[in-house]
Design a protein around this motif. Structure first.
Motif, PDB file in Angstrom:
ATOM      1  N   UNK A 135      18.486  53.120  21.146  1.00 53.54           N
ATOM      2  CA  UNK A 135      18.058  54.460  20.736  1.00 53.54           C
ATOM      3  C   UNK A 135      16.793  54.871  21.485  1.00 53.54           C
ATOM      4  N   UNK A 136      15.860  53.952  21.634  1.00 52.03           N
ATOM      5  CA  UNK A 136      14.609  54.252  22.348  1.00 52.03           C
ATOM      6  C   UNK A 136      14.922  54.568  23.808  1.00 52.03           C
ATOM      7  N   UNK A 137      15.782  53.760  24.431  1.00 55.71           N
ATOM      8  CA  UNK A 137      16.149  53.990  25.831  1.00 55.71           C
ATOM      9  C   UNK A 137      16.797  55.358  25.994  1.00 55.71           C
ATOM     10  N   UNK A 141      15.432  58.608  28.163  1.00 56.83           N
ATOM     11  CA  UNK A 141      16.256  59.216  29.218  1.00 56.83           C
ATOM     12  C   UNK A 141      16.379  60.721  29.035  1.00 56.83           C
ATOM     13  N   UNK A 142      16.439  61.140  27.781  1.00 57.36           N
ATOM     14  CA  UNK A 142      16.643  62.564  27.503  1.00 57.36           C
ATOM     15  C   UNK A 142      15.371  63.385  27.713  1.00 57.36           C
ATOM     16  N   UNK A 143      14.208  62.793  27.952  1.00 53.89           N
ATOM     17  CA  UNK A 143      12.947  63.514  28.175  1.00 53.89           C
ATOM     18  C   UNK A 143      12.884  64.137  29.479  1.00 53.89           C
TER      19      UNK A 143
END
Length: 143
Positions: A135-137, A141-143
């Protein structure tokens, strides 16, 4: 959808066809077992009964109408009888059929277990920590 189309879809589904085949094979198997009992097992039992057919063993319930040598003669005369020989023979038929069905089900269960064991397992279940890291990864990535 019309009534006949629905019926056709129902009638040709695999389960219905499997059931029909099972009923037909079961009927034939019942004849084989009956023949085994009538022609193989009961003649051996008849040897112990001094050559009399086990199926013909009976007790007259109404002896006032005479004495009858065979079950068939007593039944034709309309005399009440307790035909224990035919009853016991039917019990033997049932036990043999039930035992064979038990063996068949046991064999099918064994085949099913082997298929389940051979089937490839899906990806391993992620631990809670691995899920959080994923979830953190994905969030980074979505930033």
């Amino acid at each position: 959808m019309s009534f006949f189309k629905e019926f056709k879809e129902f009638a040709v589904k695999g389960n219905v066809m499997d059931l029909a085949v099972g009923v037909i094979i079961g009927g034939a198997f019942g004849k084989i077992v009956t023949s085994l009992v009538d022609n193989i097992i009961m003649p051996v039992v008849g040897l112990f009964l001094q050559g009399r057919s086990f199926k013909d063993q009976f007790v007259l319930l109404d002896k006032s109408k005479g004495d009858f040598a065979t079950l068939d003669a007593a039944q034709k005369a309309g005399v009440a009888t307790f035909a224990y020989g035919a009853f016991i023979q039917n019990i033997i038929d049932f036990i043999i059929i039930a035992f064979c069905v038990f063996l068949l089900v046991k064999f099918m269960n064994r085949l099913t277990r082997k298929k389940e064991a051979v089937a490839p397992a899906g990806p391993p279940e992620l631990t809670t920590q691995e899920k959080l890291l994923t979830e953190i990864r994905d969030a980074l990535k979505s930033r």
